[in-house]
Each structure stands twice: as C-alpha cells, then as structure tokens.
Write a protein that holds these residues in place. Structure first.
Motif: not given
Length: 705
Positions: A1-27
């Motif tokens: 199976m493909s590698a799994r990311l431990p749960e603690q490495e993921l963000p706890v909360e995420l606003t839509p604005f923070a999601a856009v910043e996280a998704a498109y930093p290069t753009e």
C-alpha cells in the motif's frame, strides 16, 4: 500500500483561507510577483475559489504597501425608496469609469467577474462594448481579472492580461496540508494521500474542504471504501456518472482485447496504488497512455470497452459525438472541446470518449468542410498536452476508419495506445450470447446456442456486414420479446432463433420454377464441396433469399488453417464454384445468369494460380508480377508467346475443374436430385438435415489440374 501519514502530522483545524494558502503557494507567489512588476494578471479559477484567492493575494501584497480596488458591480448604497436599483452592468461600468478617470493613485483594480462581459459563445455583450475602451484607456492601470474556466473570453479581453494563471484542482504534493486530523480518521489510521488524490485531483481547495467536512461514518473504519465512495459521488457533476460494467463479467468473449487492456492499463494503475515512494509513483505515471484509439467495425463494442475500463477505475465517463462538437460559429467548436476537458478534469478520475473521432480528426489536407477540423485537432492536442501527469484523465477516441486519422494524433505521447476490436469470432459470439441468455432469461438450449453461434457466422441477412455484438444483442432482445408475447416458459430452441432472425425479412418471392433453379444450383455447389478433400464442412444451405444480393447460398464452417493456402485448396475452390452451373446444365439442360459471379471468381483464382503463385502446372513458365500501384499493369513486360502460354494454363485449369465438377455430379446424380428435392421442401438445411444423404465414407475426389 502507499505510504500513510501519521495523524499528528496533519493540521488540527483549517479555514478556507488557510486552505487556499496551503494549496496554492506557488500560484499566489507568481501572481504577486507579476503584479509587483506592474503586469496585469488574469486568474482562471472556479467561481467559489475567486473571493478566497483574492483575499490571500490582497493580504500578501498589503504587506508590500499595495492597495486594491474591488469592482464587482454592487452599488455602494441602497437606492432611495421608490427608485429602481441600477443594473449590475451599469454599476460596474460606472465604477470602471471612475477608477480609470478618477483620482490618480497607485492601486490594483480587481475584476472578479470577467465572464459578465461575454455571451455564452464567447462574444461581447452589448454592455461590454462600452467596457472595452475603458479597460484600454489608461495603460498605467494594473488589473487582476478572474475568469471562470467554463466561460470563454474574447481575444480583445485576453490580450489585456500578459500574465495568466490557471488553477484547476490541487496538486498531489499539497494534498497533505488540506486534510485535518478529524477528517483523516474517516479513511482509517493514517492518511494515504495517493489513494485520496485520485478522487479529488480536479477539486479546488475550497470545495475540497467542504467535501471533506461533509463525510460521514465511523472513525478508523476497517474498510475505507464507503468514505471514498462519498467523495466520488460528490465530485460527479451534471450528467456524469460512473458506469457499473464489469470488463470480464458483462462483456463476452474478446479475450485478447481484455487481456491487453488489463495488462497495459488496469494492472499498471493497480501497481501504482501499492507504491509508497513518490519517485516510483511518478515513474509509473509516466508510463500510462493518456490517449487511446479503439477502432474496428461498427457495433463491436468500442464504447462499451471504454465504459468497462472506466468502471474498473471508478472513473466518470463523458461520451461525446464528434459531429455534435462542430459549430458554424468561429471558435465555438474549439470552445466546446475545451469545456469538455474542464468538466472531465474537475470530475477526475474520468474518461472522455470521442465517438466518431474521424469526423473531425481526419488527416489534414483531406477536409472538405470549413476547415474548422484543423483547429479542433490543434485544440484537442493542446488540451491533452496540458494534463498533469498525476491526473487520472484519459481520452478514448473510437473510429471505424483508423487509417483516416491525422498522423499527428497517433504519434507516441498522444494517442499511442491503439486497440483493434474486430467482429466477434465463434468463441466470442458464444460468450456474448451466453451473457444475454443469463441477463434476459432466454433459456437457450445447448442446441439453440450452438445454432445461433453458427447462424451468425456469416453476413447479416439483408445487409453486407457481418454479425457484431450489437446484432447479437438485437437477436437476443427479439427472442425475449417473442417469449414475452407467447408466454413461453420452456427452453428456446433453434427454430425460435431462426424465426427471430428472419421473421420480418423482406425476401424475394420466387416462383416454383425459379426455386427449382436456385435449389439445383446450391445443391450442385454443396455436392461438389462434399467430394472435395480440401473443402471446409458445410454448415448451412439456403434458398430463401435471406443473404444480401443472393437468392441462395452455401455457408461453410471456418477453415482449420486460415493463414496457409495450398494449391489443393484453390483447385477445390474452382471445382466448388463450377458445381452450381454444371448442376443446372445437367438437371435442367440450361444455365442461368446466377452463375456469372461464380465464373468471375473462378477466373480470378485460376489467373492468380498461374500468374501470381506459379502453380499452373508448368514450372518453366514465368510468374507475372503486378506493380503495387496498378494491379493490371505488369512490373516486368513479358513476351506475347509467354502471355499466350499463361492464358493457356488458365484455360486448362478452368476446364479441368469444370469437368471434375461435372464428373462428380454425373456420378452422384441420384444424390444431387435428393438434395435438391430436400432443399425445395425445407428451404434451409443445416448439416444434420442432409447428413443422412451422404455416406460417412463418401469417396473424395483427388484435385486434378
């Protein structure tokens, strides 16, 4: 199976604005850089993403001292009571005029709805004609325009923006930053970004956050498929759906076609899902063919195979008819193509099926229309070249004429995977009929199934084509309707199959005298075949006029050896061809014009034996080869004496085999009469019907000539 990311490495909360910043930093970085250099920018993004992307852009540039003016056409204040509210466009035009001609200060003007300026076909609206001069009036203005991917823009607007940024979906590398710890629990212990990505590759960050937050179910399930299924259903828009069609269970026969699809595509994708190393995954993805050509005769299931492939991948299918894409308006055909790709990428994994691809992608230089086909081919190639390698979007083109397609489409890297789907052979037909027997409850007996397989081995009655999968489906549906009408709960027998095939055929009505001639002719063919050692077995003899262009025929079984043809086989063919004419001359003391085609075929075979294959009997005679560009012109000139010798050999072969056929028929005159009379009585005979007339140890004539 493909590698799994431990749960603690993921963000706890995420606003839509923070999601856009996280998704498109290069753009975001590229757009900010362009604006700082004073370059107008156009951002192509989904409507729901526009306000969030703008806010992230504004927050970044505010730190650099930049100011923004957001023009969306909304009035600053409500109109006085009793006064009608101004239209959106009139307010926008007023705002633009003030921004361009008003107080001069450095600021970035944002146009969030560029599509308001266009019609559905990409033309300018009446109000937009007032806007265009304003956009070009002040060359010092720095614009940021947002364009919905579903709407085309006129060139005059696009030219205003030297820098363009297209945002569709999210990249796989950024997906780990867009899933919270709580949401990851719905997919088991530890997040598998590669498994999740193929379900959401075309979804923008804002919509992705909304979809992930809506997933229901228990935390840490043993089976994560229900959670993935919720995502898959949520990403299907409009008429898109995932077909439920099993490649092996629902499609009969075609073992080689299925094996190639399985090994070249499905197994590769299955292997990719087991990998955890990013570099290995990218390497496997580079091997996948994104463009495929399924070619073959009509009705053989080309689109059906594409749907079965989609079902195996969990992919949405868009079936597009080539002729429907064309438009008489300039640019609209290309825009139709572009929108199809946009929708497919948003609903990835997906498969776009271009039915009748040759209708607009034929070889350049062969167009007979307006020439829009050339632009459509270019647009198609542009869209395919724009795929990200990690996106599971495939393009399947179906065609009956693969040789007519533009060579640019068939080169490696584009439509490099080509799959031939021919007419079904006897094994395929048996498997197809068995599937419909099971699905429609036909109750086919073993004899009926075998009869249907043999009966559909020749041309379709009333046409010049062979039986395809569609013809077999039509036959089974006719049997089902017949059983429904008659309320027959018993098994389906061969007579039912025959009636379903021929009940409504418009056959020629022969007189008794004409039937006698046809029966004599076909009995002559059959009897000669029974006494020729190299002739294939006879499956069926008919005098009902149920084959296109023929009042009667003898249907033979498939030859045991299909690729090696011997002199004995060709001589037996000559004898069999003369059988019909000689039977008429023997029993009726006259001949009909029905043997004209037999004579023509016999002459072609005899001439090929002598002039092409060197089998005329005289090894010293030269073989006359023909130039490839003209079948009638010899590539090497021969003397008149040699040509006369060749012609003499042809005549000798024809005469010897004609005499051989006559000898057989004279010796077996009684059997010839019995076979003719049985044909007149029953009209159609299968092998069992006339087996008793022919002794099992019937002597076989040697091939003379």
């Amino acid at each position: 199976m493909s590698a799994r990311l431990p749960e603690q490495e993921l963000p706890v909360e995420l606003t839509p604005f923070a999601a856009v910043e996280a998704a498109y930093p290069t753009e975001l970085g590229r757009v900010c850089e362009a604006l700082q250099r004073g370059l107008p920018v156009m951002v192509e993004a989904d409507k729901e993403l526009t306000p969030f992307f703008y806010k992230c852009l504004r927050d970044r540039l505010k730190r650099e001292g930049k100011q923004f003016l957001y023009l969306d056409g909304r009035a600053a204040q409500e109109p006085p009571p009793g006064m009608p509210a101004p239209s959106l466009m009139s307010t926008l035009i007023a705002q633009l005029r003030e921004a361009v001609r008003g107080a001069v200060r450095e600021r970035i003007v944002v146009l969030p709805h560029l599509d308001l300026l266009t019609t559905s076909s990409g033309g300018l609206t009446t109000e937009a004609r007032e806007v265009i001069p304003l956009l070009y009036e002040n060359p010092e203005m720095v614009w940021v325009g947002f364009k919905d991917p579903s709407f085309p823009l006129p060139r005059v607007i696009e030219n205003l923006f030297p820098h363009r940024e297209s945002i569709l979906g999210v990249s796989r590398e950024r997906l780990r930053y867009l899933v919270t710890q709580r949401e990851s629990r719905k997919f088991g212990r530890g997040l598998q970004p590669y498994a999740l990505y193929k379900h959401v590759s075309g979804v923008n960050a804002v919509r992705l956050r909304r979809l992930l937050g809506a997933i229901t179910g228990e935390d840490y399930p043993a089976d994560a498929r229900p959670a993935y299924a919720q995502l898959r259903n949520a990403t299907l828009s409009g008429s898109l759906s995932v077909p439920d069609l099993d490649l092996h269970r629902d499609i009969g026969g075609y073992v080689k076609v299925k094996e190639r699809l399985q090994r070249e595509l499905l197994d590769v994708l299955a292997h990719k899902d087991t990998l955890g190393d990013a570099e290995q995954v990218k390497q496997v993805e580079s091997l996948l063919p994104r463009g495929m050509i399924f070619w073959g005769p009509p009705g053989t299931g080309k689109t059906l195979f594409a749907k079965a492939m989609a079902s195996a991948l969990g992919a949405a299918v868009t079936v597009v008819s080539g002729p429907e894409l064309k438009s008489r308006w300039v640019g609209e055909s290309e825009e139709n193509l572009r929108q199809i790709f946009v929708r497919a990428r948003q609903a990835a994994p997906s498969i776009i099926v271009f039915d009748e691809l040759d209708s607009f992608a034929s070889a350049r230089g062969t167009y007979t229309g307006s020439g829009v086909e050339h632009s459509m081919v270019n647009q198609l190639l542009t869209e395919m070249d724009g795929f990200r390698k990690e996106e599971l979007v495939f393009v399947v083109g179906t065609t009956n004429f693969v040789e007519s397609l533009d060579p640019a489409l068939l080169r490696p890297g584009r439509f490099e995977f080509q799959l031939c789907i021919p007419y079904p052979n006897s094994t395929d037909r048996r498997a197809i009929l068995s599937i419909y027997d099971r699905k429609l409850g036909l109750g086919l007996s073993e004899r009926a199934l075998e009869y249907a397989v043999k009966r559909t081995g020749d041309l379709v009655e009333g046409t010049g084509s062979r039986y395809s999968g569609d013809h077999l489906q039509a036959l089974c549906r006719a049997l089902a309707r017949r059983r429904l009408r008659e309320g027959n709960p018993g098994p389906t027998e061969p007579i039912d199959v025959e009636q379903a095939l021929t009940e409504y055929l418009d056959r020629p009505e022969l007189t008794a005298a004409e039937e006698k001639v046809v029966a004599t002719h076909e009995a002559g063919h059959a009897l000669c075949a029974l006494h020729c050692p190299h002739a294939p077995p006879i499956d069926r003899i008919s005098i009902r006029g149920d084959l296109a262009g023929s009042l009667g025929f003898v249907q033979y079984a498939d030859r045991a050896h299909r690729y090696v043809v011997t002199r004995g086989q060709l001589l037996d063919n000559l004898c069999m061809l003369f059988g019909g004419r000689e039977a008429e001359a023997l029993l009726l003391e006259d001949v009909s014009i029905g043997s004209a085609q037999d004579l023509e075929q016999a002459t072609e075979i005899a001439r090929a034996l002598v002039q092409e294959f060197g089998m005329g009997g005289d090894a010293t005679l030269a073989v006359q080869r023909f130039a490839p560009h003209d079948a009638r012109a010899p590539s090497l000139p021969l003397s008149n004496a040699t040509l006369e010798q060749l012609d003499a050999q042809v005549r000798h072969l024809l005469e010897s085999q004609r005499q051989r056929a006559r000898d057989i028929l004279q010796r077996e005159r009684g059997l010839l009469l019995a076979l003719r009379d049985l044909l007149l009585e029953r009209k159609v005979l299968d092998r069992e019907a006339f087996a008793h007339l022919v002794p099992s140890a019937a002597p076989k004539e040697s091939s003379r000539g």
